[in-house]
Design an enzyme around this catalytic site. Structure first.
Site, PDB file in Angstrom:
ATOM      1  N   SER A  93      78.814  28.346 -10.551  1.00  0.00           N
ATOM      2  CA  SER A  93      78.460  28.832  -9.222  1.00  0.00           C
ATOM      3  C   SER A  93      79.108  27.990  -8.142  1.00  0.00           C
ATOM      4  CB  SER A  93      76.944  28.784  -9.039  1.00  0.00           C
ATOM      5  OG  SER A  93      76.627  29.010  -7.675  1.00  0.00           O
ATOM      6  N   ASP A 224      63.095  43.696  -4.950  1.00  0.00           N
ATOM      7  CA  ASP A 224      64.397  43.134  -4.572  1.00  0.00           C
ATOM      8  C   ASP A 224      65.538  43.763  -5.371  1.00  0.00           C
ATOM      9  OD1 ASP A 224      62.619  41.530  -3.276  1.00  0.00           O
ATOM     10  OD2 ASP A 224      63.196  39.657  -4.259  1.00  0.00           O
TER      11      ASP A 224
HETATM   12  P1  ADP Z   1      65.576  34.090  -2.530  1.00  0.00           P
HETATM   13  O1  ADP Z   1      65.741  35.087  -3.602  1.00  0.00           O
HETATM   14  O2  ADP Z   1      64.677  34.559  -1.441  1.00  0.00           O
HETATM   15  O3  ADP Z   1      66.864  33.593  -1.960  1.00  0.00           O
HETATM   16  P2  ADP Z   1      64.452  32.591  -4.710  1.00  0.00           P
HETATM   17  O4  ADP Z   1      63.670  31.340  -4.775  1.00  0.00           O
HETATM   18  O5  ADP Z   1      63.874  33.824  -5.302  1.00  0.00           O
HETATM   19  O6  ADP Z   1      64.837  32.829  -3.173  1.00  0.00           O
HETATM   20  O7  ADP Z   1      65.846  32.381  -5.421  1.00  0.00           O
HETATM   21  C1  ADP Z   1      66.645  31.262  -5.131  1.00  0.00           C
HETATM   22  C2  ADP Z   1      67.213  30.701  -6.420  1.00  0.00           C
HETATM   23  O8  ADP Z   1      68.152  31.651  -6.972  1.00  0.00           O
HETATM   24  C3  ADP Z   1      68.010  29.434  -6.255  1.00  0.00           C
HETATM   25  O9  ADP Z   1      67.188  28.281  -6.253  1.00  0.00           O
HETATM   26  C4  ADP Z   1      68.929  29.480  -7.465  1.00  0.00           C
HETATM   27  O10 ADP Z   1      68.245  29.065  -8.634  1.00  0.00           O
HETATM   28  C5  ADP Z   1      69.201  30.971  -7.611  1.00  0.00           C
HETATM   29  N1  ADP Z   1      70.453  31.349  -6.934  1.00  0.00           N
HETATM   30  C6  ADP Z   1      70.592  32.275  -5.971  1.00  0.00           C
HETATM   31  N2  ADP Z   1      71.890  32.398  -5.606  1.00  0.00           N
HETATM   32  C7  ADP Z   1      72.582  31.528  -6.369  1.00  0.00           C
HETATM   33  C8  ADP Z   1      73.972  31.168  -6.474  1.00  0.00           C
HETATM   34  N3  ADP Z   1      74.902  31.738  -5.714  1.00  0.00           N
HETATM   35  N4  ADP Z   1      74.306  30.220  -7.388  1.00  0.00           N
HETATM   36  C9  ADP Z   1      73.390  29.647  -8.170  1.00  0.00           C
HETATM   37  N5  ADP Z   1      72.084  29.940  -8.105  1.00  0.00           N
HETATM   38  C10 ADP Z   1      71.670  30.865  -7.230  1.00  0.00           C
HETATM   39 MG    MG Z   2      64.238  35.791  -4.898  1.00  0.00          MG
END
Ligand code: ADP
Ligand code: MG
Length: 454
Positions: A93, A224
């Protein structure tokens, strides 16, 4: 905490708000493809993008079968991918330096080895999707039928590289954007089908939901993922969480000189652990008292505020005559009141958006009622969220509310196009006065669902 604006304040009186720019998706996709080549030593075969979402109403009711009103926004997560033939899934990522992504190692697993409890950190969202697709394929998930097209053969594997333009952990569904872009890429690599129809998208959304529920261990309800995979540009989805049927509502506030403003409060996620699950448990306990499978079943097909009030009366009566309750009485009643009024508000907004020229002021008032219910009955807001809503309203927004699970995250506001800058400045000032972290501002447009872009 006060966010009252003085009558004479002008934008020049305030510090400059920080805006998140419009995502330059194609440029990011090309850069990510280069990164892929550097990391994996070969060219990718394609790039897939899936958006995050906002939600106008229907928070904490998806697991109770209520109606939600999400739309996909224009911020997407990209997945660049190429297939393998050894059953191995690799992912990296671009957000590995991001404080909100706790685990930054390149990650790898055999797809056959994925099961609940074995994958930690962000890779769970990625690996979980492959697991979820196989689960839906063989009919082991809650999806009504088995969908063999989603099945990944034992030899199937993939190298992936992801990059998000969705703010992470901001309540704008970066996790679903990640899952859904991965799902579209794996599906496409395996089947050669770059244009899954709505039935397949529905099944893919279930696979992503299973990934989050069982592999990541987040007890979320499918809102979502449905928004990310099944939205259309310019439309809001009326999503019936009993069966995941959607009605598309063409509702463009720009026609009335309005826009959606999101404020990422960047409030630290304190106290959030276990809170989503406890709200859900309280709702399930209320349903048990009412003797209905889910709380949606306590209301008629087209519920009104009177119907919501009648359910609360029935709940009180049943407890008086000795019904058993497995959760705290006061909390359960509050969650029930939130669920009932929220389900009614969703129906009221959906009805309004069906009209050719919606009464946006009415929609705005319902957004505010939704926020108050999230604050007082669901009890999931934090001072930053309440301040953002207060700041928006005192600067003239038609309505504003928290989006998503709360405990930090974002607010969405319905604002006139010409007042956007003044409104952002007002919220910025309010945050500064309260000693909060500096918020981020985004304008959101209802956008198309996930798709292959290169
Ligand atoms: P939201 O969905 O509202 O942004 P969440 O807590 O549900 O918040 O999800 C966030 C988590 O999703 C991050 O902590 C990570 O683990 C994962 N995540 C989201 N986007 C990425 C990304 N581009 N690369 C790696 N992990 C990601
Ligand atoms: Mg989320």
């Amino acid at each position: 905490m006060s966010c009252e604006l003085s009558e004479t304040a002008t934008p020049e009186d305030f510090a400059r708000p920080r805006w998140v720019g419009q995502p330059d998706v194609l440029e990011r996709a090309q850069r990510l493809s280069q990164k892929f080549e550097e990391a994996y030593g070969r060219a990718p075969v394609g790039v897939w993008a899936a958006p995050g979402r906002a939600n106008l109403m229907g928070e904490y009711v998806d697991f109770s079968g209520g109606m939600c009103l999400p739309f996909a926004h224009q911020y997407v997560t990209l997945t660049v991918a190429a297939p393998r033939e050894d059953g191995v899934l690799n992912a990296q990522s671009m957000q590995d330096a991001d404080e909100s992504v706790a685990d930054d190692r390149p990650r790898s697993t055999r797809i056959d080895d994925i099961e609940p409890g074995v994958i930690s950190g962000w890779f769970g969202y990625v690996a979980g999707v492959a697991w979820g697709m196989n689960r839906v394929a063989r009919g082991a998930s809650a999806h009504p039928v088995a969908v063999p097209e989603l099945g990944l053969p034992t030899s199937f594997g993939a190298d992936l590289m992801v990059d998000s333009t969705v703010p992470i952990g901001a309540g704008l569904a970066s996790s679903a954007a990640l899952e859904c872009s991965v799902a579209l890429s794996l599906f496409s690599l395996n089947t050669g089908n770059d244009h899954p129809n709505d039935a397949l998208r529905r099944a893919l959304a279930r696979a992503c939901m299973d990934a989050e529920n069982y592999i990541v261990g987040a007890n979320t309800g499918g809102l979502d993922q449905t928004a990310s995979l099944r939205s259309h540009a310019g439309e809001i989805l009326a999503l019936d969480c009993r069966d995941f049927d959607v009605v598309r509502l063409p509702a463009d506030p720009a026609l009335a000189g309005l826009t959606w403003l999101a404020i990422d409060t960047r409030a630290p996620h304190k106290l959030a652990d276990g809170q989503y699950s406890s709200r859900r448990a309280e709702c399930e306990a209320a349903a048990a008292v009412l003797d209905v499978p889910t709380l949606r079943d306590a209301l008629p097909e087209h519920p009104t505020p009177d119907d919501a009030a009648a359910v609360l009366d029935r709940f009180d009566h049943l407890l008086e005559v000795g019904a058993e309750l497995t959760e705290d009485r006061e909390n359960t009643r509050l969650r029930l009141r939130h669920s009932m009024t929220e389900m009614v508000r969703s129906v009221q907004i959906a009805d309004e958006l069906h009209s050719d020229s919606p009464d946006w002021a009415f929609v705005g008032r319902l957004l505010v009622e939704g926020h108050e219910s999230m604050r007082d009955d669901c009890e999931v807001t934090v001072p930053e969220l309440d301040a953002a809503v207060d700041g928006c309203l005192s600067a003239g927004a038609l309505g504003a509310k928290v989006v998503g699970g709360g405990f930090g995250g974002s607010v969405i506001a319905l604002v006139s196009l010409e007042s956007v800058d003044r409104l952002a400045a007002a919220v910025q000032l309010c945050f500064a006065q309260n000693g909060f972290r500096e918020p981020l501002f985004l304008t959101l447009q209802p956008s198309e669902a996930g798709r292959r872009i290169l």
